[in-house]
Design a protein around this motif. Structure first.
Motif, PDB file in Angstrom:
ATOM      1  N   GLY A  33      41.706  44.220  37.475  1.00 64.38           N
ATOM      2  CA  GLY A  33      40.790  43.465  38.321  1.00 64.38           C
ATOM      3  C   GLY A  33      41.336  43.030  39.656  1.00 64.38           C
ATOM      4  O   GLY A  33      40.651  42.343  40.412  1.00 64.38           O
TER       5      GLY A  33
ATOM      6  N   TYR B 130      35.291  38.470  44.011  1.00 61.87           N
ATOM      7  CA  TYR B 130      34.834  39.837  44.283  1.00 61.87           C
ATOM      8  C   TYR B 130      34.927  40.111  45.781  1.00 61.87           C
ATOM      9  O   TYR B 130      33.968  39.899  46.532  1.00 61.87           O
TER      10      TYR B 130
ATOM     11  N   THR C  98      39.388  43.031  44.537  1.00 56.17           N
ATOM     12  CA  THR C  98      39.350  42.235  43.312  1.00 56.17           C
ATOM     13  C   THR C  98      37.992  42.419  42.655  1.00 56.17           C
ATOM     14  O   THR C  98      36.958  42.408  43.323  1.00 56.17           O
ATOM     15  N   THR C  99      38.013  42.594  41.346  1.00 54.91           N
ATOM     16  CA  THR C  99      36.772  42.885  40.613  1.00 54.91           C
ATOM     17  C   THR C  99      36.551  41.948  39.441  1.00 54.91           C
ATOM     18  O   THR C  99      35.630  42.166  38.653  1.00 54.91           O
ATOM     19  N   GLN C 100      37.380  40.920  39.320  1.00 57.94           N
ATOM     20  CA  GLN C 100      37.217  39.930  38.254  1.00 57.94           C
ATOM     21  C   GLN C 100      37.486  38.543  38.817  1.00 57.94           C
ATOM     22  O   GLN C 100      38.458  38.341  39.540  1.00 57.94           O
TER      23      GLN C 100
END
Length: 274
Positions: A256, A162, A157-159
């Motif tokens: 994300g 994290y 996950t990047t949004q």
């Protein structure tokens, strides 16, 4: 007044929880379906459907949702960065399952370290043995059985939050060892203001209490989450660089939350008493 950034994080957390609930329901339906099939065939099926989510800890969901909870099309995948990781070592995932949590065999007063030898580099984790003895004992047991070897880290996950999520032999976010673990250490002093700080290693679950199994997530950047996921370890400095490298390569949906673009495979997991 709630800022735009606070609202964005709130929506991300709400999305995470909705995904977790959908996965739990999907697993329930799968168990029911499998039991019906087994009765028709006259076969006793031994197995279990596990747990997770975590969106951080939940299981993975390939759809994105709007704030209202309706499904929306996934964003178009962005161009991938070069894969920063090596090819996996030869070998295959073991299909293992147990009916109950393993007996306590670790020394709860001793220090233990988890080493994840991955295709992207080694990740060392100092385990919180005395604070999360059931979890650490389970990892010692599973690692000793080769349970994690050759498994993919299936979610990045990047949004909003994290994390890199691993520990599912199926690589889908729905797998587990057949047993569940009690929640532990939810009042860890590191969990301030509903934030899991960078470097935290915690258990994924279904969104319900005491449903952790084998899936876990590694936090590479401070992430706002409710204190519902057992924190049981801390990543070392070298491991943080590995996580940052994986995160920099992004995930495959462009939204994300998806599979990491990097080839993240745990070649070997080892727990060592120090």
């Amino acid at each position: 007044m709630v800022s735009q950034e606070q609202r964005r994080r709130q929506l991300a957390r709400e999305k995470f929880l909705r995904q977790q609930q959908r996965r739990t329901e999907a697993r329930r339906k799968a168990r029911l379906r499998n039991s019906v099939i087994a009765s028709v065939l006259g076969v006793v099926v031994i197995g279990s459907v596990a747990l997770y989510t975590t969106g951080v800890l939940k299981d993975d969901d390939k759809k994105t949702t709007s704030a209202s909870g309706d499904a929306t099309p996934s964003a178009a995948p962005t161009s991938k960065a070069p894969d920063p990781c090596e090819k996996p070592a030869a070998g295959s995932v073991k299909k293992l399952s147990w009916k109950k949590e393993p007996a306590m065999t670790i020394d709860t007063s001793a220090k233990y370290t988890l080493k994840l030898a991955t295709t992207c580099g080694d990740i060392g984790v100092a385990l919180k043995t005395s604070a999360a003895p059931h979890t650490v004992n389970s990892f010692d047991f599973l690692a000793g059985k080769g349970y994690f070897d050759h498994t993919k880290c299936h979610r990045l996950t990047t949004q909003g939050i994290y994390v890199l999520q691993c520990g599912d032999p199926q690589g889908t976010g729905a797998g587990g060892p057949g047993y569940t673990l009690p929640d532990e250490n939810l009042k860890d002093k590191s969990l301030k203001n509903n934030t899991y700080p960078a470097g935290t290693v915690a258990m994924a679950n279904t969104g319900q209490a005491h449903t952790g199994g084998s899936q876990f997530f590694l936090v590479y950047k401070d992430s706002q989450l409710p204190p519902s996921y057992t924190p049981f370890g801390t990543v070392d400095a070298a491991g943080m660089k590995v996580l940052e490298k994986i995160a920099a390569a992004g995930e495959n949906t462009g939204a994300g939350d998806g599979a990491p673009n990097a080839t993240v495979v745990i070649d070997k997991a080892t727990v060592v008493k120090s």
